[in-house]
Structures are given as C-alpha cells and as structure tokens.
Enzyme design. Structure first.
Site, PDB file in Angstrom:
ATOM      1  N   GLY A 184     -87.232  50.105 -69.863  1.00  0.00           N
ATOM      2  CA  GLY A 184     -88.435  49.921 -69.297  1.00  0.00           C
ATOM      3  C   GLY A 184     -89.069  50.238 -68.325  1.00  0.00           C
ATOM      4  O   GLY A 184     -90.235  51.041 -68.740  1.00  0.00           O
TER       5      GLY A 184
ATOM      6  N   SER B 168     -87.038  54.518 -65.540  1.00  0.00           N
ATOM      7  CA  SER B 168     -85.853  55.512 -64.311  1.00  0.00           C
ATOM      8  C   SER B 168     -84.881  56.143 -64.642  1.00  0.00           C
ATOM      9  O   SER B 168     -84.387  57.550 -64.562  1.00  0.00           O
ATOM     10  CB  SER B 168     -85.888  54.226 -63.377  1.00  0.00           C
ATOM     11  OG  SER B 168     -85.263  53.130 -63.612  1.00  0.00           O
TER      12      SER B 168
ATOM     13  N   ARG C  94     -81.562  51.239 -57.806  1.00  0.00           N
ATOM     14  CA  ARG C  94     -80.928  52.291 -57.440  1.00  0.00           C
ATOM     15  C   ARG C  94     -80.486  53.640 -58.558  1.00  0.00           C
ATOM     16  O   ARG C  94     -80.351  54.322 -58.762  1.00  0.00           O
ATOM     17  CB  ARG C  94     -79.177  51.955 -57.416  1.00  0.00           C
ATOM     18  CG  ARG C  94     -78.481  51.406 -58.671  1.00  0.00           C
ATOM     19  CD  ARG C  94     -77.492  50.678 -58.211  1.00  0.00           C
ATOM     20  NE  ARG C  94     -76.840  51.923 -58.607  1.00  0.00           N
ATOM     21  CZ  ARG C  94     -76.215  52.674 -60.064  1.00  0.00           C
ATOM     22  NH1 ARG C  94     -76.515  52.588 -60.563  1.00  0.00           N
ATOM     23  NH2 ARG C  94     -75.339  53.706 -59.867  1.00  0.00           N
TER      24      ARG C  94
ATOM     25  N   GLY D 165     -85.899  55.070 -53.696  1.00  0.00           N
ATOM     26  CA  GLY D 165     -86.508  53.957 -55.504  1.00  0.00           C
ATOM     27  C   GLY D 165     -87.430  52.564 -55.308  1.00  0.00           C
ATOM     28  O   GLY D 165     -87.261  51.909 -54.291  1.00  0.00           O
TER      29      GLY D 165
ATOM     30  N   GLU E 127     -88.043  47.489 -56.827  1.00  0.00           N
ATOM     31  CA  GLU E 127     -88.182  46.354 -56.429  1.00  0.00           C
ATOM     32  C   GLU E 127     -89.391  46.136 -55.114  1.00  0.00           C
ATOM     33  O   GLU E 127     -90.284  44.923 -55.189  1.00  0.00           O
ATOM     34  CB  GLU E 127     -86.681  45.829 -55.719  1.00  0.00           C
ATOM     35  CG  GLU E 127     -86.036  46.030 -57.183  1.00  0.00           C
ATOM     36  CD  GLU E 127     -84.066  45.660 -56.895  1.00  0.00           C
ATOM     37  OE1 GLU E 127     -84.043  46.712 -56.686  1.00  0.00           O
ATOM     38  OE2 GLU E 127     -83.763  44.492 -56.628  1.00  0.00           O
TER      39      GLU E 127
END
Lengths: 731, 308
Positions: free
Chosen positions: A451, A454, A494, A689, A692
């Site tokens: 979703g 990435s 990642r 990344g 998060e």
C-alpha cells in the site's frame, strides 16, 4: 507519475487476502479460549464434527496424526499443548461448507477448562520495580543487559541527576484488511496464498511450525490492505494448512475485526525508567531500564527487548551508560511489530526526558539536543561508527521553523520538538530479476505491494533513474516463493533501501550489457512508438535490433541483481546478557508539533505539525511525502488516543474501532513535510527508507508541546484528555 | 460442493440460518406498521428507524427478531414550524435537520447536538425518533430535547397521545412506549438561545464522555440544564437551574450552577471516563454552555446600552 495500482484498487479490481477463493473451498473458523490462562481438562470435538456442513475439525489431539513428529516440539505449537496463555488463543479449528456453518460449529465447542492465575499487566508481576532477585521470576522471559564506562563515578560526581518513569500502552496496527489466507494441498505440496508482508518469511515459519521442509511449501502473497508490521510472520496459515490436510479441500481463514484485536500481535505496554547524570551542562551518564510486556509471545522475546533498548539510548553521545531490559510474560496475546517496532514508545520516554532535562537546565531544548546529537564518525553505544546522519541539519531546520511559529503563539498553545532515529534494515537480503523487452522493462521480485508504494513505485523509480525509461514502460511483477527471486520481505523500511539495491545492480548490469553491444561507455533508454530505444551519445538504436536470436526467443535481456549486505557487529564486551542489535543505517527525523491544550478539561488539539525527514536522496518525492504524512497521522493516534484497554481479568475492553480510537480526519492538522538531503544512506543513490521513521518522534513531539503549553509533563501514553487532566491536577 | 450430494446442501441451508437472518417489512402507512407490531410476540419484532444503533445489536446477536419493521416508507420524514414550535417527523434523517438553516439559527443547541453525532454518513441514516426510541444513556440528542422540554407524539392501537420527553424516557434503553406504539414526531417549543457542549476523546465517530444541554426558555424557570452520559439516563438538573435567577447571570452564578450540576449528577466509571473526570467535565462544560447561551441572547438595543 502515476501509481499503476491506483485505478484497479479504486475499481475494486485487485484481489486482497479477504477476496481469496478457490473451487471446492471450505471456510474456517477458530475455536478460541474463553479464559486467559489455564489448562484444557477435556475438549470433545465430536459434537462440532456432527454439525451441519462441517467437514473437518482439528484440535491439539489431532496434531500427532496430522503433522510429522518434529512439529510437536516446535517453538510455537499450532494449538496449546500445555497451557492456554491468553484469552482468545485458538484451541481448535473448524472447516465447513459455509462461513456461518464454520462459526456455528466453532461456537458449539464447549471445552472443560481449568483456570490459572492471570497476570494481565506488568504491575501484576512487579508492583514495584524488580530487585535483582525478582529478575529470576519465571515470568521474566527475556533479559538484556549492557554497560560501558565508569557509570557509578559519573553519577557520583554529577552536578544533577534527572530521574523519571514513563509508561506506554499497547497499540494495534489496525490494517483495514483483516488477516486472511487460503491453503490447499497440491501434489504433496502445501500451497498457501496469504495477505502477508513476507511470503518467504511465512514459508520458513510454516516449515518450522508444521515440521515440513521449506521445499514442500509454496507461499504466494496477495495484494495487502495495509500491514504496518502486523502481517510479517505466519499467523493464520498453520490453521488453514492443517484444515486443508484434514479435509482434503482448499480452506480459507480470515478474521473478524474483533478477532483482529483479541489475537493481538501488537505493541504491548511498557514501563521505562531513565536516569541521566549531567555535569557542566552536558549529559555524562545514562541509566536506562525497561520492563516490556511481551504477552504470550514465545519466540522473539529477547529481540523485542534488545531492539527496544537501542532506541532508549537514542542518537546521542554518551560517555557511560547502563541499559537493562526485561521481557515479561503476561496473559495478553503475543507481542508483534507495529510500524517502527517499539520506537515511538521508547522515543516518547527518551525525548520527553531530554526535553524536561533541557528545561530544568534552562537551555533551549533544540540547542541541548544539538549539543549531544550524533554526527558522522561518532561511535554508537555499541561502538559502531555513525554513518552520514542528518540529525543536526534536521534540528537546525526545525529551529528555524520553531522560531517562526513562536512569534505570535496564542496563549494556551505550546510547541514541542522531538528527534527520532531509525536504522533501515538494509542488512536483510533480496534479489530482483529484470527483463528488458523491446516494449519495456519488467521487474520480477518476491515482495508484494502493501500500500505504501515502495514496491510498485519505489522499485520502478530506481530502474527509471538508472536506465532513463519512463515509469509507464516499467512494470513490477510478483511471484510466489517458488517462482520469484528470494526477498526478505517488507519490514524495517527496507524495500527501497535493500531490495532497491538489487534492482539498481540489475539495472546497471543491463545498461552495461547494452553499452558494450553498441560500443559506447554508457547508454540510456527511451521509448519511441512503444519501442525501447537505446541511446548512446547521438546514436539511437531500437533494442529489438540489438538482441541476440536467443534473447529474441526468450523475450529480452535478463539481469539478476542481488543485495546481501556484509554483517555488522557490535562490541560484545559491552553486552553482559542477551542480545543487542547493530545498526545497519542511520536515519534521523526531527518533528515539531504545535498544540492547544484546554486547561480546564485536558483536551489536546494538534494545531500544526512539521516533519524534517533525513532521506539521503528523495527517489520518489510524492511517495515520500505520502509516507511521512501517513506516519505522522498514525503517530498522532499513538500520541493521543490509541490504547488497548485490558481488564485485570485479562479481557480486552475495547476490541473495536469505536473505543479503540484511530485518528479521524478532523484530528489531523496541516502537516509540513521537509526533506533533509545530502546524508547518504546505503540504499540506491544514497536513499534511506522512510516507511517507519516518520511515526517515531510523534508521541514525544506532542507530549513536549503539551509540556510547553502547560508547564506540566505527562508521563504516560496516550495523552487522553483524562490523563492530561490528571497531570494538570484538575481531578 | 460438486463432490457433495445436492440434498445435503439443501438440508444445510434449512438447518443453519445465517447469524443475522430476519424478514424486513416496510409498511407504507402508520396503521399498517401498528398492526404488524400488534401481531408480533415479545422480542419477535424490532423497529428500524435509521438503524445506526439497531444494526449494532443485530450484529452482536444481542437480539434475534423474526421481523425487522422499517419505518422508512412512512410519511414521517418532515420538518415544519407551527406557531414557533419545530415539529420533526420521527424518521427524518438527522442530516436534513443539520442542513436546515432555520434550525441552525433558531435552535442552535439542537443543531450543535446533531452536527456532532457520529459522522456525516451516519447522520444521513440516523433519525431523531430512532435516537429517542432507543433511549441510549450516551445519546447526544436526548439532553437537548430535555432542555427544550420537547413533547413527543406517540401513535398506537388506541390512537395518538402526546407527552413531555421526560415522561417518555424511563431508564437506559427503555421508554414508556407500549409494544405496538411508535413515535410519530417530536415537538420542540419556541425557545430562547441554547447551546450543546460535549467532550469526547475524538470529535468524530466517538461517544461523548459527557454532554451538556442548556436552553433559555420564555417561561419560568427560564434556565434548563440537562446532562447526558450519566446513568441510567439523561436528565434535567433542577438544582443547578435554580441557581440561575436572571437572563444574564453573573459569572459567579454560572460557576455556582456548574458546581451544583457536578455535585448532583450521577455518574459511573467506565472505559470511556472515570466518574471523577466526568464530574470535572460537567463543572467546566455547564459553565461554558451557560456562557455560550448568554452570548447568544439578543443584543440590548444601542439606546439602552448608552444609558448604562
């Protein structure tokens, strides 16, 4: 630039886990324990087997017949062989012709149970902070301890010691799509389709739980309706496989929303104690202690503590420290990762503590952080060199914005700052196979788009940047664990940073192959009349004309990219017990929140928000902005309203979205997203990344803004109106 | 399926009803609806007037009616003004009341209570009659109806009757309606300014920890204060009302009324708030609601202002 999945998703044309179906499929339902802790005295599954439409019922006694010997010794048994460890734990499973029949049969199972003492909360185990002897309690199931430097001397000679205790609550991922999977047995192989972040991870988990070799398992991911860490390990799949074996038919299992809440795999509560020694205005020593509720988890308890504890030291230079954490077994469901596992909670404690310390010292909180912030070349607590790190730059940018906000700040408002730190999991490996055809490029890989974009945008953007092809000529393809190249899965932010490196390598290899064919040092690709054209200086040739006859038959030029990072290590002499984890990469986030606090009711409203995100290089700017905004919104839930409420009897009081409060759109303030570029990460072109990091500082930034507005600190998450009112001594 | 005998499937269908299974009936006249209600046994029929609350009970299998009687086709989706009173048909969606400019101007407290029920989607289904009939202790609308001294028109096998809302409400989830009676409309008498304030953890799709309704009415006692979020049902607080003696109470009187309300209200602790926090909220919100109501009073004429 478009998201190629946007339109089919809007039309309802993609298949999510909950949409899975197969010919002759049965529906499954779980029999779940009505008690949180106890033993099964007797469970007669006979009546359920006689219920209409029921084809198979499996319970603990059936495992011996259905599974190879080794499975019974698995670290995670499919059903409790000894003790029931949480309310709602599956103790049997039913497959029937219809979902209603399966649920009716599951409800008809009436086991005779013996209840045991319930430890619902950390306080049930340790009402006081545990002594060293108490740490031998059998409910302490994980212990991590590390130290460095002459801490006692630092504390003895300190001019000031700042000591506080923080508490955090359990938060749920709340993916909008519940867990769902479908299992069937084909030619002696177990085929599982599942809504998962990690198809290869589920395969390996299943292999150990079921006691079968991975080669006999094929796991295929579906489109995932949100994961946030909650779909990263085998969960429902073992039950579906067992029922498929017992019934000889495909079996589908999906959860209701209530089951999603009661089966957990979420962040659980913690108590954090922080003591900081200060001399000459600088932090000289840190003592960090953590009690982490890991519920009924079996594997990964040490990991939860070792991982959390790194965030409690934070991205700050420390001359001496001691960290110690305990994992506690309670009768709550198993612990599970939630976007940046445990970082928002740890950082709430740490950044509240640092903020309060700065105020106590009469120093600007941003300047105080800058004084201690890691810079490239500093050493971490575990003696790793810090890589390029945008924390100081982020703090400087935040200071400028805070200055603007500060002018004309209305009464009752406050501004809070908080730093977050994340290590992108670039150490976990992955491979990608690129095939350049005369009409475009395909990227075959083993992840599924969950979703955030990435996979479908991020990986395509990497190939786009290397080869020059427009994004509509690039297609990302998915395979199952038998057909796709290996990949570790979607976790640890990642995908771009690690799998993206595999894509980058494969793309460079393709470019190199073509460059040597046209005899040029470098090439780029473009599309003309739907044909790939190879451009070298002023020369342009159709790709179709450069292919060998074999390649023409095979459909294009192929390159495999592999990313396997070198192992990182920590200074083991500093670790006295358990395991701590090396950092892979260094990503900073600095957030600013402005809040308005109702001084009479304790209600907090976030007025505006700014996120300064260290990204290395922005590979896909719109996707990046979306990720940061999404992380902030999710973090606002952890900050202000999300909380799993457990009764002392071990029952979840709010297993639904009415009383488990996700942020609503009216709670979301304007969010300014600013990128900090130039501090290269390990990812393609130096990218880091961002899945998060944007959630991490949010609870702390909001709490610090509340402290700024009221002069009062709240030591517990979430900052509900009642909790703030209590802190303000209104009741 | 194909490998199963077809008879088995048919038998299964007969034996196992889906967990939520009922017959939906949609009469188009009140008489038809009342007849259906009269014929049904206890617990056999449930009344649907929007369904935002009923569907929750059905979903949780707290009730298992044979029939669900929808009021959706009855001619009760109206809103009209009669001699200064607002008459609201019981099945008019709340959204229609919310979007009516006269409601917002003349009954601002009612508008405020309605505007923050659930979400726009929910308000497009939910109705005033449904809210009243379900008699939830956490209703945001009932306190406001109490403050307005609303009257309820009830129809049943023995004809129509009209009662003050306070008499219709009994306790949590119970009204004085007979088994075959329905709420036809709610009549809100002409009133002065009003206000509704609530506190929730979140503004949308959440349940109020406390709701405070205040209305200033032409007759004595002028000030009406009603509270929601308490047990067993929303109610007026005459002790607090008695403190307010004039149309423009002093700040001290407002504070006194608020303290009296907080002292008299009967609260419980639950997962949404503790008893002591609810009391705190009442003390704050009653004062603010009175203050807001005062601010909504017609401004004194400039001439009078000059003479002060």
């Amino acid at each position: 630039m478009t998201r190629s999945d946007a339109e089919p998703k809007a039309r309802g044309a993609v298949e999510y886990g909950t949409d899975l179906a197969a010919p002759h499929m049965l529906w499954a339902a779980l029999v779940r324990s009505p008690i949180p802790h106890g033993r099964i005295v007797r469970m007669d599954l006979g009546p359920a087997r006689e219920m209409p439409g029921v084809v198979a019922v499996v319970g603990p006694d059936d495992l011996r017949d259905l599974l190879p010997k080794g499975a019974l010794e698995a670290e995670r048994p499919v059903f409790p062989l000894d003790e029931i460890r949480y309310r709602g734990e599956p103790i049997a499973a039913v497959a029937a012709e219809t979902l209603e029949q399966a649920r009716a049969a599951a409800a008809a199972v009436a086991p005779e149970l013996e209840s045991l003492r319930v430890d619902a909360r950390i306080e049930d185990i340790f009402p006081e902070w545990p002594s060293e002897a108490a740490a031998k309690d059998p409910r302490v199931v994980g212990h991590v301890h590390a130290r460095y430097g002459d801490l006692d001397a630092k504390f003895r000679n300190a001019e000031l010691v700042h000591s506080e205790t923080y508490r955090t609550s359990g938060v749920h991922q709340v993916a909008i799509e519940p867990h769902a999977c479908l299992a069937e047995v084909r030619d002696g192989t177990f085929h599982v389709r599942s809504s998962t972040q990690t198809p290869f991870g589920v395969r390996d988990d299943l292999a150990s739980i079921l006691g079968v070799p991975p080669s006999r398992l094929v796991v295929e991911g579906t489109w995932v309706g949100g994961g946030f860490g909650g779909k990263g390990a085998a969960f429902l799949e073992p039950y579906a496989v067992l029922l498929a074996v017992a019934s000889g038919r495909p079996v589908k299992l999906s959860l209701t929303f209530e089951e999603e809440f009661e089966l957990g795999r979420t962040t659980l509560p913690s108590i954090i104690r922080l003591d900081t020694a200060v001399s000459r205005g600088r932090i000289v020593g840190r003592r960090v202690r953590l009690l982490l509720d890991t519920g009924a988890s079996l594997p990964g308890r040490d990991f939860a503590v070792g991982y959390s504890i790194g965030f409690l030291l934070g991205p700050y230079r420390t001359e001496a420290y001691e960290i110690e954490g305990f994992a506690l077994q309670t009768n709550q469901p198993p612990f599970g990762p939630h976007r940046a596992p445990f970082a928002p909670q740890s950082v709430f404690a740490l950044e509240s503590h640092i903020d309060g310390l700065a105020r106590r010292l009469g120093v600007d909180p941003i300047e105080f952080r800058k004084l201690h912030a890691w810079r490239e070349g500093d050493r971490t607590a575990y003696d790793q060199p810090v890589g390029p790190f945008g924390l100081e730059a982020g703090l400087e940018a935040a200071a400028r914005t805070a200055g603007v906000w500060r002018t004309g700040l209305p009464p009752g408002h406050g501004i809070g700052v908080a730093c977050g730190f994340w290590s992108t999991a670039t150490g976990a490996g992955g491979e990608a196979r690129l095939r350049l055809r005369p009409n475009g490029l395909t990227i075959l890989q083993g992840e599924r788009e969950i979703g955030n974009g990435s996979v479908i945008r991020g990986l395509a953007a990497v190939a786009e940047r290397v080869l020059g092809l427009p994004d509509d000529a690039i297609r990302v393809e998915y395979g199952d664990t038998a057909t796709a190249p290996f990949d570790s899965g979607v976790f640890g932010s990642r995908t771009l940073g690690a799998l993206g490196q595999a894509v980058e390598k494969a793309a460079r290899s393709l470019a190199h192959t073509l460059a040597s064919r046209v005899g040029a040092p470098a090439i780029r690709l473009e599309m003309k009349n739907d044909q790939v054209v190879v451009v070298a200086g002023r020369r342009r040739q159709k790709l179709a004309d450069l292919l060998t006859p074999a390649e023409r038959t095979a459909g294009g030029v192929v390159a495999l990219g592999k990313h396997y990072a070198p192992e990182r290590t920590v200074d083991a002499s500093r670790v006295l017990a358990g395991t701590v984890y090396p950092y892979q990469d260094f990503t900073a986030a600095v957030h600013l929140a402005e809040v308005e606090v109702d001084r009479e009711t304790g209600h907090v409203r976030v007025v505006r928000y700014a996120a300064f995100q260290d990204v290395g290089v922005a590979v896909d700017p719109p996707g990046l902005t979306g990720q940061v905004e999404g992380g902030v919104v999710m973090g606002l839930g952890t900050a202000l309203s999300e909380e799993m409420l457990w009764t002392p009897e071990g029952r979840l009081a709010n297993p639904g979205l009415l009383d488990y409060r996700l942020p609503r759109i009216r709670d979301v303030p304007p969010i300014h997203v600013k990128t900090i570029e130039g501090f290269a990460g390990a990812g393609p072109f130096g990218a880091k990344g961002v899945g998060e990091p944007p959630i991490i500082p949010v609870p702390a930034a909001v709490a610090n803004a509340v402290a700024d507005a009221t002069g009062t600190r709240v030591f517990e998450l979430p900052l509900t109106p009642e909790r703030v009112a209590r802190a303000l001594k209104l009741l | 399926m194909s490998d199963r005998p077809p008879q088995r499937k048919a038998i299964n269908r007969l034996l196992v009803e889906p967990s939520v299974s009922f017959q939906l009936v949609r009469p188009s006249t009140p008489e038809g609806a009342i007849r259906l209600l009269s014929q049904a046994g206890a617990g056999e029929i449930a009344v649907l007037a929007g369904g935002t609350d009923l569907s929750w009970d059905l979903d949780q299998a707290r009730i298992a009616p044979i029939q669900v009687l929808s009021l959706g086709k009855l001619p009760w989706k109206y809103l009209r003004w009669e001699n200064g009173s607002l008459v609201v048909g019981s099945t008019l969606p709340l959204r229609a009341l919310e979007l009516d400019p006269h409601v917002k101007r003349r009954l601002p407290g009612l508008w405020e209570a309605i505007r923050d029920v659930g979400s726009p989607a929910l308000r497009s289904r939910a109705t005033l009659g449904g809210n009243l009939g379900r008699c939830s202790p956490v209703s945001d609308l009932i306190p406001m109806l109490l403050a307005f001294d609303a009257r309820v028109r009830i129809v049943g096998p023995n004809g129509a009757r009209e009662h003050p809302v306070d008499m219709v409400l009994q306790e949590s989830r119970r009204t004085s309606l007979g088994p075959a009676e329905l709420i036809e409309s709610v009549i809100l008498p002409a009133s002065g300014p009003s206000a509704y304030l609530w506190q929730r953890v979140q503004p949308v799709n959440d349940i109020s920890q406390v709701g405070v309704a205040v209305a200033f009415v032409p007759e004595r006692p002028h000030w009406h204060i009603a509270l929601g979020g308490l047990q067993p049902r929303a109610r007026r607080l005459s002790e607090a009302e008695a403190v307010l003696r004039s149309a423009r109470p002093t700040r001290f009187e407002m504070e006194l009324a608020a303290q009296e309300a907080a002292r008299r209200a009967e609260f419980v602790s639950d997962k949404r708030a503790t008893e002591s926090y609810r009391r705190r909220l009442v003390a704050v919100l009653v004062r603010r609601a009175i203050q807001t109501t005062v601010e909504r009073m017609p401004k004194p004429s400039p001439a009078r202002k000059g003479t002060r």
